[in-house]
Design a protein around this motif. Sequence first.
Motif, PDB file in Angstrom:
ATOM      1  N   ILE A  25       0.842  -1.214  -0.033  1.00 12.44           N
ATOM      2  CA  ILE A  25      -0.081   0.069   0.020  1.00 12.44           C
ATOM      3  C   ILE A  25       0.988   1.232   0.049  1.00 12.44           C
ATOM      4  CG2 ILE A  25      -1.797   1.333   1.211  1.00 12.44           C
ATOM      5  CD1 ILE A  25      -2.843  -1.311   2.347  1.00 12.44           C
ATOM      6  N   VAL A  26       0.597   2.181  -0.840  1.00 11.87           N
ATOM      7  CA  VAL A  26       1.136   3.514  -0.777  1.00 11.87           C
ATOM      8  C   VAL A  26       0.075   4.593  -0.417  1.00 11.87           C
ATOM      9  CG1 VAL A  26       2.988   3.106  -2.625  1.00 11.87           C
ATOM     10  CG2 VAL A  26       0.822   4.008  -3.003  1.00 11.87           C
ATOM     11  N   VAL A  27       0.549   5.141   0.536  1.00  5.88           N
ATOM     12  CA  VAL A  27      -0.343   6.340   1.068  1.00  5.88           C
ATOM     13  C   VAL A  27       0.193   7.868   0.984  1.00  5.88           C
ATOM     14  CG1 VAL A  27      -1.422   7.298   3.401  1.00  5.88           C
ATOM     15  CG2 VAL A  27      -0.590   4.920   3.069  1.00  5.88           C
ATOM     16  N   VAL A  28      -0.177   8.606   0.004  1.00  4.48           N
ATOM     17  CA  VAL A  28       0.167   9.689  -0.584  1.00  4.48           C
ATOM     18  C   VAL A  28      -0.135  10.920  -0.294  1.00  4.48           C
ATOM     19  CG1 VAL A  28       0.587  10.780  -2.880  1.00  4.48           C
ATOM     20  CG2 VAL A  28       0.387   8.275  -2.740  1.00  4.48           C
ATOM     21  N   ASP A  29       0.769  11.578   0.514  1.00  2.00           N
ATOM     22  CA  ASP A  29       0.343  12.872   0.932  1.00  2.00           C
ATOM     23  C   ASP A  29      -0.906  13.363   1.945  1.00  2.00           C
ATOM     24  OD1 ASP A  29       2.550  13.935  -0.536  1.00  2.00           O
ATOM     25  OD2 ASP A  29       1.343  14.611  -2.126  1.00  2.00           O
ATOM     26  N   PHE A  30      -0.984  12.203   2.878  1.00  4.52           N
ATOM     27  CA  PHE A  30      -1.866  12.595   3.887  1.00  4.52           C
ATOM     28  C   PHE A  30      -1.219  13.271   5.121  1.00  4.52           C
ATOM     29  CE2 PHE A  30      -5.280   8.980   2.896  1.00  4.52           C
ATOM     30  CZ  PHE A  30      -6.399  10.018   2.200  1.00  4.52           C
ATOM     31  N   GLN A  31      -0.786  14.524   4.591  1.00  2.00           N
ATOM     32  CA  GLN A  31      -0.182  15.448   5.656  1.00  2.00           C
ATOM     33  C   GLN A  31      -1.109  16.624   6.194  1.00  2.00           C
ATOM     34  OE1 GLN A  31       2.565  16.146   2.279  1.00  2.00           O
ATOM     35  NE2 GLN A  31       2.418  18.161   3.110  1.00  2.00           N
ATOM     36  N   THR A  54      -9.038   5.157   4.510  1.00  2.00           N
ATOM     37  CA  THR A  54      -7.767   4.810   4.496  1.00  2.00           C
ATOM     38  C   THR A  54      -7.109   4.203   6.005  1.00  2.00           C
ATOM     39  OG1 THR A  54      -6.848   6.102   2.534  1.00  2.00           O
ATOM     40  CG2 THR A  54      -5.287   5.253   3.912  1.00  2.00           C
ATOM     41  N   GLU A  55      -7.779   4.897   6.897  1.00  2.00           N
ATOM     42  CA  GLU A  55      -7.387   4.660   8.329  1.00  2.00           C
ATOM     43  C   GLU A  55      -7.984   3.164   8.582  1.00  2.00           C
ATOM     44  OE1 GLU A  55      -8.062   6.174  12.758  1.00  2.00           O
ATOM     45  OE2 GLU A  55      -9.223   7.023  11.194  1.00  2.00           O
ATOM     46  N   LYS A  56      -9.141   2.939   7.978  1.00  2.00           N
ATOM     47  CA  LYS A  56      -9.720   1.553   8.165  1.00  2.00           C
ATOM     48  C   LYS A  56      -8.953   0.498   7.581  1.00  2.00           C
ATOM     49  CE  LYS A  56     -14.484   3.564   8.440  1.00  2.00           C
ATOM     50  NZ  LYS A  56     -15.737   3.685   7.787  1.00  2.00           N
ATOM     51  N   LEU A  57      -8.542   0.894   6.176  1.00  2.00           N
ATOM     52  CA  LEU A  57      -7.687   0.115   5.325  1.00  2.00           C
ATOM     53  C   LEU A  57      -6.504  -0.330   5.997  1.00  2.00           C
ATOM     54  CD1 LEU A  57      -7.175  -1.809   2.721  1.00  2.00           C
ATOM     55  CD2 LEU A  57      -6.511   0.506   1.715  1.00  2.00           C
ATOM     56  N   LEU A  58      -5.727   0.683   6.610  1.00  2.00           N
ATOM     57  CA  LEU A  58      -4.531   0.580   7.166  1.00  2.00           C
ATOM     58  C   LEU A  58      -4.513  -0.570   8.254  1.00  2.00           C
ATOM     59  CD1 LEU A  58      -2.632   3.910   6.099  1.00  2.00           C
ATOM     60  CD2 LEU A  58      -2.278   1.748   5.192  1.00  2.00           C
ATOM     61  N   TYR A  64      -2.206  -7.789   8.920  1.00  2.00           N
ATOM     62  CA  TYR A  64      -1.914  -8.977   8.145  1.00  2.00           C
ATOM     63  C   TYR A  64      -0.450  -8.740   7.642  1.00  2.00           C
ATOM     64  CZ  TYR A  64      -6.857 -10.074   7.604  1.00  2.00           C
ATOM     65  OH  TYR A  64      -8.216 -10.323   7.793  1.00  2.00           O
ATOM     66  N   GLY A  65       0.314  -7.868   7.988  1.00  2.00           N
ATOM     67  CA  GLY A  65       1.624  -7.509   7.782  1.00  2.00           C
ATOM     68  C   GLY A  65       2.050  -7.156   6.085  1.00  2.00           C
ATOM     69  N   VAL A  66       0.672  -6.440   5.673  1.00  2.00           N
ATOM     70  CA  VAL A  66       1.131  -5.666   4.450  1.00  2.00           C
ATOM     71  C   VAL A  66       2.034  -4.925   4.243  1.00  2.00           C
ATOM     72  CG1 VAL A  66       0.151  -4.588   2.396  1.00  2.00           C
ATOM     73  CG2 VAL A  66      -1.210  -6.668   3.823  1.00  2.00           C
ATOM     74  N   PRO A  67       3.058  -4.593   3.244  1.00  2.00           N
ATOM     75  CA  PRO A  67       3.889  -3.554   3.490  1.00  2.00           C
ATOM     76  C   PRO A  67       3.403  -2.095   3.081  1.00  2.00           C
ATOM     77  CG  PRO A  67       4.865  -5.300   2.356  1.00  2.00           C
ATOM     78  CD  PRO A  67       3.423  -5.712   2.456  1.00  2.00           C
ATOM     79  N   GLU A 135      10.411  -6.699  -0.598  1.00  2.00           N
ATOM     80  CA  GLU A 135       9.114  -7.492   0.014  1.00  2.00           C
ATOM     81  C   GLU A 135       8.472  -8.345  -0.855  1.00  2.00           C
ATOM     82  OE1 GLU A 135       7.554  -7.206   3.130  1.00  2.00           O
ATOM     83  OE2 GLU A 135       9.489  -6.265   3.900  1.00  2.00           O
ATOM     84  N   ARG A 136       8.716  -8.275  -2.378  1.00  2.00           N
ATOM     85  CA  ARG A 136       8.178  -9.163  -3.376  1.00  2.00           C
ATOM     86  C   ARG A 136       6.707  -8.783  -3.607  1.00  2.00           C
ATOM     87  NH1 ARG A 136      11.184 -14.596  -3.801  1.00  2.00           N
ATOM     88  NH2 ARG A 136      12.989 -14.213  -2.813  1.00  2.00           N
ATOM     89  N   VAL A 137       6.665  -7.378  -3.403  1.00  2.00           N
ATOM     90  CA  VAL A 137       5.003  -6.877  -3.744  1.00  2.00           C
ATOM     91  C   VAL A 137       4.923  -6.917  -5.314  1.00  2.00           C
ATOM     92  CG1 VAL A 137       3.952  -4.767  -3.814  1.00  2.00           C
ATOM     93  CG2 VAL A 137       5.028  -5.631  -1.764  1.00  2.00           C
ATOM     94  N   ASP A 138       3.744  -7.441  -5.691  1.00  2.00           N
ATOM     95  CA  ASP A 138       3.452  -7.349  -7.206  1.00  2.00           C
ATOM     96  C   ASP A 138       1.953  -6.564  -7.404  1.00  2.00           C
ATOM     97  OD1 ASP A 138       1.566  -9.038  -6.324  1.00  2.00           O
ATOM     98  OD2 ASP A 138       2.234 -10.576  -7.955  1.00  2.00           O
ATOM     99  N   THR A 139       1.572  -6.028  -6.388  1.00  2.00           N
ATOM    100  CA  THR A 139       0.199  -5.528  -6.488  1.00  2.00           C
ATOM    101  C   THR A 139       0.163  -4.364  -5.746  1.00  2.00           C
ATOM    102  OG1 THR A 139      -1.076  -7.513  -6.851  1.00  2.00           O
ATOM    103  CG2 THR A 139      -2.432  -5.589  -6.370  1.00  2.00           C
ATOM    104  N   VAL A 140       0.077  -2.897  -6.176  1.00  3.90           N
ATOM    105  CA  VAL A 140       0.089  -1.734  -5.492  1.00  3.90           C
ATOM    106  C   VAL A 140      -1.339  -1.205  -5.027  1.00  3.90           C
ATOM    107  CG1 VAL A 140       0.844   0.505  -5.338  1.00  3.90           C
ATOM    108  CG2 VAL A 140       2.473  -1.413  -5.942  1.00  3.90           C
ATOM    109  N   ILE A 141      -1.557  -1.062  -4.131  1.00  5.45           N
ATOM    110  CA  ILE A 141      -2.906  -0.147  -3.413  1.00  5.45           C
ATOM    111  C   ILE A 141      -2.700   1.136  -3.345  1.00  5.45           C
ATOM    112  CG2 ILE A 141      -4.823  -0.288  -1.949  1.00  5.45           C
ATOM    113  CD1 ILE A 141      -4.128  -3.226  -1.610  1.00  5.45           C
TER     114      ILE A 141
END
Length: 221
Positions: A25-31, A54-58, A64-67, A135-141
Amino acid sequence: MTTRDDYQNRSYGEIPVGTGAKPGIVVVDFQKGFTEEKYPLGGAPLVMRALANTEKLLKVARAYGVPVASCNTAYMNEREMPYWKITAVRETFRHDHPSAALDPRIHDPEYDLVVCKKGPSIFFNTPVSDYFAKERVDTVIVTGCNTSGCIRATSIDSFSHRYRTLVPEDCVGDIEEQPHHDNLRDIGRRYVDVVDLDYTLAYLERWAKTRDGGLNMAAAS
């Protein structure tokens, strides 16, 4: 004359991206500059909706150990900046300005990889793709803001890095609804699957069960 069905008639969007072996998961600019109303760019309703989802998702993803890779946008001074056309960015997106801090509702400093980006995409000149490779990620959320700017740029870079890319519509936000929907429709025709929070949570649950099953089989052998 162009009709609304012309893209579909020319095969745009026919093939779904789908999901792969491991999500990141990438979290972009929630500053705070985008999530607190006291700042010039802060508090847009779609951004706040995206923040809450996104808070719920994270919460689930970390369990689950998702990067997770998070970013803000900030600069040393205006000399370091690209040629932004937004006064509020030039005046407040500084390392020493309180609006540059990540919103604590989505930030876990003990879990997330955190980068400070200088352009629209979280992948541009940052170590995020290297982190995901290890981390061998192949799917980016993709989550965060704003849909028409940094989310679009991040999604295209994710596609360009050959990731399967999912953009949950309710986990990204923008200043206005029209560019939010227009840009999601456009990248959904070309590069990504536009999904929602429920779909994404179900994917993470399926992945976690598959991973745990694989780990259990490996341990038994």
